[in-house]
Motif scaffolding. Structure first.
Motif, short mmCIF file in Angstrom:
data_model
loop_
_atom_site.label_atom_id
_atom_site.label_comp_id
_atom_site.label_asym_id
_atom_site.label_seq_id
_atom_site.Cartn_x
_atom_site.Cartn_y
_atom_site.Cartn_z
N ASN A 1 9.26 12.01 11.26
CA ASN A 1 9.86 10.70 11.04
C ASN A 1 8.94 9.80 10.23
N ALA A 2 7.87 10.40 9.66
CA ALA A 2 6.97 9.67 8.77
C ALA A 2 7.52 9.74 7.34
N ASN A 3 6.65 9.52 6.35
CA ASN A 3 7.06 9.43 4.95
C ASN A 3 8.11 8.33 4.78
N VAL A 4 7.78 7.17 5.32
CA VAL A 4 8.70 6.02 5.28
C VAL A 4 7.92 4.77 4.91
N TRP A 5 8.63 3.82 4.31
CA TRP A 5 8.08 2.50 4.07
C TRP A 5 8.31 1.65 5.30
N LYS A 6 7.30 0.91 5.71
CA LYS A 6 7.40 0.01 6.86
C LYS A 6 7.03 -1.40 6.41
N VAL B 1 0.86 -1.18 0.00
CA VAL B 1 0.00 0.00 0.00
C VAL B 1 0.89 1.23 0.00
N GLY B 2 0.73 2.07 -1.03
CA GLY B 2 1.57 3.25 -1.16
C GLY B 2 0.78 4.54 -1.03
N VAL C 1 4.07 -7.78 4.08
CA VAL C 1 3.33 -6.51 4.02
C VAL C 1 4.30 -5.35 3.97
N ARG C 2 4.05 -4.44 3.03
CA ARG C 2 4.84 -3.20 2.95
C ARG C 2 3.87 -2.05 2.78
#
Length: 601
Positions: A373-378, A302-303, A362-363
């Motif tokens: 500290n957001a705008n990151v892939w987890k 999910v992007g 899951v990504r």
């Protein structure tokens, strides 16, 4: 003087096509064309692209689409040449009744058998090694799942992207609310040879001003709304669908029950975007997790993407409304798809490419302010992640939450017995003067929130960032003096300058007669409190410290959705209208509240 629709359309065309928002790619010449026969002798137009410099049989990738404008021979935006270079045959087929394909179009109805027959045909071709995968977004995502239902032997894996999921929960109905504006426009798009040939802006919130489509937004009964707009099998399909708003036999074959999902055993890669209204990929993955826990061959991506961006990587650089696309939000989706196919179609068990691109099952991308500290892939082993905690935020007010600045509040504290705050808020909903739908997703909503037919509840400024990840739900205790009505809800982030901007796209609503299930219609009792469970969809976003959350509640979103007439009459044939008095409760016994999934980054 306000610009006419035609003038605004011309301005939009200039902005869209000069310069274009995406490159016009060179059409790809098929290796050959065929009219593939189905079991009932109906033949479907099919373009076949054989792998480059390949002498032996190869695995095949199938895409089944209703859209003539998306044929690779017209404009290849995938691009198919990359698949051919990697040793894959690609088959692109127009579904029944579309373009040069024979037969009668009926939305999804024939895609189970036709999908099976097409895959069986591919398996028998000299150029196929007996292994077939499927991919594609939106309608193409659903054709994959319907083909998988019939279990063709050669179908080894699928990659459904941005599909609606349950038709009665997302589109063409949102929990009983007909998507009149969106669905009618979509039916027009179905036969377009190119999107530039349309005389309207697909998805335009001002479509009710269009000289031809506009009157169809107002016409009653709903069943006849498309009479002067659609024709032939599109008009027949419209009437067939509008006449079946309840979960009945009509929908059974094309729905995916838990039993159907339990039988979905092939490797599956779901893809979606937070800025797309579709819920199918995330919903299906979550349901599969409960039915077939921790399957190693089931994936979710999910992007920070809208509908087109979930599949077409060349459009990733475009922002969504006021939500800017960060550079790291872009993904080479074609490489990802090829890595998936290499792993499951070429039997490359040691292939590390897929793990590099999708480190875990899951990504997801967590959006947020640029300096956070957001705008990151987890990466997670499942979804929702195991460390998510649900926070409840309760609605309270001073009794006039339909006025701004806010007197409606969102608080972590439940209502108290002897509170000085009011027990409820009241607003009037008139179907002839309906609350408008937003002009564009992810834009400032204040022009809608200030209306007297909208009630709003706003939190205090956050003292620390709040990271939301998962399914947001609203438990609404409400009453109406009408036998039926609609309830909509939208959650936004409030910035210090006052802007109210959503951080995910979801048409969140319920038609009251379906509050006990989409398979039954139960009228409201006048002014009797009802508990309504409303899904606000899925989100992955960090609300910045100092910003607020705001919940808006209203009863229409016109012209996107068909306004409820409040009469309780048959949805398809009703021509009467009545004004409704709506009451939202927030007391100890009726504690309306949001359930928000929260995670620590």
């Amino acid at each position: 003087m306000a610009a006419s629709y035609s003038e605004r359309f011309e301005e939009w065309q200039k902005a869209r096509f000069s310069p274009p928002p995406e490159p016009e790619l060179t059409p790809t010449k098929p290796s050959f064309l065929d009219m593939v026969p189905m079991r009932d002798k109906v033949r479907l137009y099919t373009e076949v692209f054989l792998p480059a410099n390949k002498q032996e049989p190869a695995p095949a990738i199938l895409m089944r689409s209703p859209y003539p404008f998306s044929l690779p021979s017209r404009n290849d935006k995938r691009p198919i040449s990359r698949y051919q270079d990697e040793g894959y045959a690609v088959v692109y087929q127009l579904t029944r009744g579309q373009g040069k394909s024979e037969g009668r179009y009926r939305r999804y109805i024939d895609d189970i058998n036709d999908g099976y027959d097409c895959i069986e045909w591919i398996e028998k071709q000299y150029w196929c090694n007996g292994c077939v995968g499927m991919e594609g977004p939106s309608y193409l995502g659903t054709t994959q799942l319907l083909a998988a239902k019939s279990k063709p032997r050669a179908l080894k894996c699928i990659m459904p992207t941005a599909f609606v999921g349950n038709s009665l929960e997302c589109s063409p109905f949102v929990n009983g609310v007909p998507l009149r504006g969106n669905f009618l426009q979509w039916n027009k798009v179905l036969d377009a040879e190119s999107m530039s040939s349309l005389d309207f802006i697909y998805g335009d919130a001002n479509i009710h001003q269009h000289p031809t489509l506009g009157p169809a937004m107002y016409k009653r009964p709903l069943l006849e709304a498309a009479d002067n707009v659609l024709e032939g099998d599109k008009l027949e399909s419209w009437k067939e669908i509008i006449a079946n708003p309840t979960d009945c036999e009509y929908w059974q074959s094309i729905s995916y029950s838990d039993h159907d999902l339990s039988n979905l055993s092939i490797p599956t890669f779901f893809t979606d975007g937070w800025y797309d209204m579709t819920r199918g990929p995330i919903d299906f993955f979550v349901r599969l997790e409960s039915l077939q826990p921790a399957r190693p061959d089931c994936y979710l991506l999910v992007g920070p993407w809208n509908h087109g961006q979930t599949y077409a990587a060349h459009s990733h650089g475009q922002s969504n409304g006021e939500r800017e696309m960060q550079e790291n939000g872009q993904v080479d989706l074609v490489s990802l798809r090829l890595a998936f196919y290499d792993h499951y179609l070429k039997d490359e068990a040691s292939n590390e490419k897929l793990k590099d691109l999708q480190p875990n099952r899951v990504r997801v991308y967590i959006t947020g302010s640029p300096d956070s500290n957001a705008n990151v892939w987890k990466d997670y082993p499942t979804f929702p992640p195991p460390n998510v905690k649900v926070h409840n935020m309760y609605l309270q007010s001073e009794g006039n939450a339909n006025s701004l600045p806010d007197t409606g509040f969102l608080t972590l504290t439940p209502p108290e017995k002897h509170s000085r705050l009011a027990p409820s808020d009241i607003y009037i909903y008139d179907p002839d003067v309906p609350t408008p739908s937003e002009s564009e997703a992810m834009r400032d909503r204040r022009s809608i929130e200030v209306r007297s037919d909208v009630v709003t509840y706003t939190s205090a400024p956050l003292t620390e960032p709040l990271t939301i990840l998962g399914h947001i739900k609203l438990v609404l205790y409400a009453a109406s003096d009408a036998p039926d009505t609609d309830w909509f809800a939208t959650l936004t982030e409030i910035f210090p300058n006052g802007k109210s901007v959503a951080f995910h796209h979801s048409v969140s609503a319920i038609r009251a007669r379906y509050r006990h299930g989409l398979d039954r219609e139960i009228p409201l009792r006048p002014n009797e409190v009802e508990r309504l469970n409303i899904s606000l969809g899925f989100a992955g976003h960090q609300v910045a410290a100092g910003n607020c959350l705001r919940l808006s509640i209203f009863s229409a979103a016109f012209p996107k959705c068909d306004p409820n007439t409040n009469t309780g009459n048959n949805v398809a044939t009703d021509t009467d209208v009545r004004v409704a008095k709506q009451t939202v409760f927030h007391t100890v016994s009726n504690p309306s509240h949001l359930s928000i999934p929260v995670i620590t980054l």
